[in-house]
Scaffold this motif. Structure first.
Motif, short mmCIF file in Angstrom:
data_model
loop_
_atom_site.label_atom_id
_atom_site.label_comp_id
_atom_site.label_asym_id
_atom_site.label_seq_id
_atom_site.Cartn_x
_atom_site.Cartn_y
_atom_site.Cartn_z
N ASP A 24 0.81 -1.22 0.00
CA ASP A 24 0.00 0.00 0.00
C ASP A 24 0.85 1.27 0.00
OD1 ASP A 24 1.02 -0.09 2.48
OD2 ASP A 24 -0.90 -0.13 3.56
N TYR A 25 2.14 1.13 -0.31
CA TYR A 25 2.99 2.33 -0.28
C TYR A 25 2.75 3.25 -1.48
CZ TYR A 25 6.23 0.08 -3.54
OH TYR A 25 6.78 -0.52 -4.64
N ILE A 26 2.14 2.68 -2.55
CA ILE A 26 1.63 3.56 -3.62
C ILE A 26 0.22 3.13 -3.98
CG2 ILE A 26 3.82 4.28 -4.69
CD1 ILE A 26 3.28 2.14 -6.88
N GLN A 61 8.64 -5.17 -10.45
CA GLN A 61 9.23 -4.81 -9.15
C GLN A 61 10.57 -5.52 -8.92
OE1 GLN A 61 8.29 -2.32 -7.50
NE2 GLN A 61 6.23 -1.90 -8.17
N SER A 62 10.75 -6.12 -7.76
CA SER A 62 12.06 -6.65 -7.39
C SER A 62 12.53 -7.85 -8.21
CB SER A 62 12.07 -7.03 -5.91
OG SER A 62 12.22 -5.88 -5.14
N ILE A 63 11.61 -8.46 -8.96
CA ILE A 63 12.05 -9.60 -9.78
C ILE A 63 13.04 -9.12 -10.85
CG2 ILE A 63 11.24 -11.44 -11.34
CD1 ILE A 63 8.62 -11.43 -9.68
N ILE A 111 18.60 -7.06 -2.36
CA ILE A 111 18.03 -5.97 -1.57
C ILE A 111 18.25 -4.68 -2.35
CG2 ILE A 111 18.27 -7.11 0.68
CD1 ILE A 111 20.82 -5.45 1.15
N ASN A 112 17.48 -3.65 -2.00
CA ASN A 112 17.50 -2.44 -2.82
C ASN A 112 18.89 -1.82 -2.96
OD1 ASN A 112 14.81 -3.00 -2.74
ND2 ASN A 112 14.15 -0.94 -2.15
N ALA A 113 19.68 -1.80 -1.88
CA ALA A 113 21.00 -1.18 -1.95
C ALA A 113 21.87 -1.86 -3.02
CB ALA A 113 21.69 -1.25 -0.59
N ARG A 164 13.12 6.85 0.75
CA ARG A 164 13.94 5.78 1.31
C ARG A 164 14.97 5.28 0.29
NH1 ARG A 164 13.34 3.00 6.04
NH2 ARG A 164 14.77 1.27 6.04
N ASN A 165 14.51 5.04 -0.94
CA ASN A 165 15.45 4.60 -1.97
C ASN A 165 16.48 5.68 -2.31
OD1 ASN A 165 14.72 1.89 -2.39
ND2 ASN A 165 12.99 2.47 -3.67
N MET A 166 16.05 6.96 -2.28
CA MET A 166 17.00 8.06 -2.50
C MET A 166 18.05 8.06 -1.38
SD MET A 166 16.58 9.80 -5.27
CE MET A 166 15.35 9.95 -6.57
N GLY A 188 16.48 5.27 -12.26
CA GLY A 188 16.59 4.16 -13.21
C GLY A 188 16.14 2.86 -12.57
N TYR A 189 16.53 2.66 -11.32
CA TYR A 189 16.11 1.46 -10.58
C TYR A 189 14.58 1.42 -10.47
CZ TYR A 189 14.72 -1.13 -6.45
OH TYR A 189 14.05 -1.95 -5.59
N ILE A 190 13.99 2.56 -10.14
CA ILE A 190 12.53 2.62 -10.01
C ILE A 190 11.86 2.34 -11.35
CG2 ILE A 190 10.61 4.24 -9.59
CD1 ILE A 190 12.29 5.43 -7.33
N GLY A 258 8.40 -10.16 -5.91
CA GLY A 258 8.23 -8.71 -6.07
C GLY A 258 7.02 -8.24 -5.29
N VAL A 259 7.01 -6.96 -4.88
CA VAL A 259 5.91 -6.46 -4.04
C VAL A 259 4.56 -6.40 -4.74
CG1 VAL A 259 6.99 -5.08 -2.22
CG2 VAL A 259 6.68 -4.09 -4.48
N ALA A 260 4.54 -6.49 -6.09
CA ALA A 260 3.25 -6.48 -6.77
C ALA A 260 2.54 -7.82 -6.61
CB ALA A 260 3.42 -6.15 -8.25
N1 GLN Z 1 9.91 -0.61 -6.08
C1 GLN Z 1 10.00 -1.35 -4.86
C2 GLN Z 1 11.02 -0.72 -3.93
O1 GLN Z 1 12.12 -0.49 -4.35
C3 GLN Z 1 10.34 -2.78 -5.17
C4 GLN Z 1 10.52 -3.60 -3.95
C5 GLN Z 1 10.09 -5.04 -4.07
O2 GLN Z 1 9.50 -5.52 -5.04
N2 GLN Z 1 10.32 -5.76 -3.00
O3 GLN Z 1 10.73 -0.43 -2.79
#
Ligand code: GLN
Length: 308
Positions: A24-26, A61-63, A111-113, A164-166, A188-190, A258-260
């Motif tokens: 629910d973050y977007i 998403q994360s996939i 992980i995102n980093a 957070r990602n920034m 680019g990651y987003i 992935g979060v979707a």
């Molecule tokens: N766009 C999401 C994020 O970076 C992707 C995270 C995910 O799928 N776990 O927060």
């Protein structure tokens, strides 16, 4: 073939599971229709099966992290990538602001980093956002076997809420892990996360990993063999974030969530598979997706530690 009926049965068995909630973050993810469910199997011999809402599109998403790691290895070389990104499971949440103490590297590329760092190595460290995302979109489309597109609504929404990602981007820049503009790398990651796919795409893309980087239908070597081994290893230990240990013992094949609400799994030499159901647990993994993968693994003997 009895396989489509079997897959329909897998969906129905997991459907009563009402655990979890859509991310629910977007807004775009929060309003996802949580009744939708799908599963797809792509065999390395080219046979393909799917069931449920298999044309429903969602953001990858994360996939995307698995494939962008592969592209970074191809573009920058494994040695350089390993200097910048570790391969240890973090046990932390996917968006944790954390780095390895002695090396400053992100713990792993899932992980995102680590994923933002991998993104920054695509094409070259001096490339711009457009060049990187073009390259990523091209490779992912080739893997899926059709032209994929960025969901601009998801991209814009994620960008509006990217603090957070920034922060992760600036942390990477401050420690010298990335050398480009951190905002470009995060944008680019987003963008790579906002590419739309369905379960059929993901199963096909995964089957390429299962098939040593060669597309089972076109026969084209899309991912170099050495990168495939690296990617699948990291998916095994880190692909399901802080549920990785649980996953390896219960399900037993390399996977990425992935979060979707999608999960992509790959059993080397056998099959690529994907599940979709939007409700995710507190670790960010689809609840029904995990249930379906457990079922598929049991029924089809997909655990990599089992002798068949
Ligand atoms: N766009 C999401 C994020 O970076 C992707 C995270 C995910 O799928 N776990 O927060």
């Amino acid at each position: 073939s009895p396989i489509p009926d079997y897959l329909a049965h897998v969906l129905e068995k997991a459907r009563p599971n009402e655990g979890g909630a859509a991310a629910d973050y977007i807004e775009t993810l929060a309003k996802a229709d949580t009744s939708k469910m799908a599963v797809a199997l792509a065999m390395v011999d080219g046979n393909f099966y799917s069931a449920g809402d298999d044309n429903i599109e969602f953001s990858i998403q994360s996939i995307s992290k698995s494939f962008v790691y592969a592209i970074a290895i191809e573009d920058a070389g494994l040695e350089q990538v390993l200097k910048k990104i570790g391969v240890e499971p973090s046990g932390d949440r996917f968006n944790q602001l954390s780095l390895e103490r002695s090396t400053n590297r992100p713990m792993n590329p899932m992980i995102n980093a680590g994923a933002i760092t991998a993104h920054s190595l695509v094409v070259s460290p001096t490339a711009n956002l457009q060049e990187r995302t073009d390259r990523i979109l091209k490779v992912l489309s080739k893997l899926a076997g059709r032209e994929l597109h960025v969901d601009e609504e998801v991209y814009k929404a994620e960008l509006k809420d990217a603090d957070r990602n920034m922060a992760i981007g600036y942390m990477l820049k401050a420690t010298g892990i990335i050398t480009c503009d951190p905002r470009e790398a995060v944008k680019g990651y987003i963008r790579q996360c906002a590419i739309n796919v369905n379960v059929k795409d993901l199963a096909m893309m995964s089957a390429v990993l299962s098939n040593g980087g060669v597309h089972p239908v076109t026969g084209e070597q899309i991912i170099p063999h050495t990168s495939v081994r690296q990617v699948l290893s990291v998916m095994t230990t880190c692909g399901m974030y802080d549920a990785a240990g649980d996953w390896v013992s219960n399900v037993g094949f390399p996977a990425k969530s992935g979060v979707a609400g999608a999960i992509m799994g790959s059993l080397p030499g056998q099959v690529g598979l994907a599940t979709f159901s939007p409700k995710i647990d507190e670790r960010g993994n689809s609840v029904r997706g995990v249930a379906m993968c457990e079922q598929l693994s049991r029924d089809m003997g997909l655990h990599m530690m089992d002798v068949s």
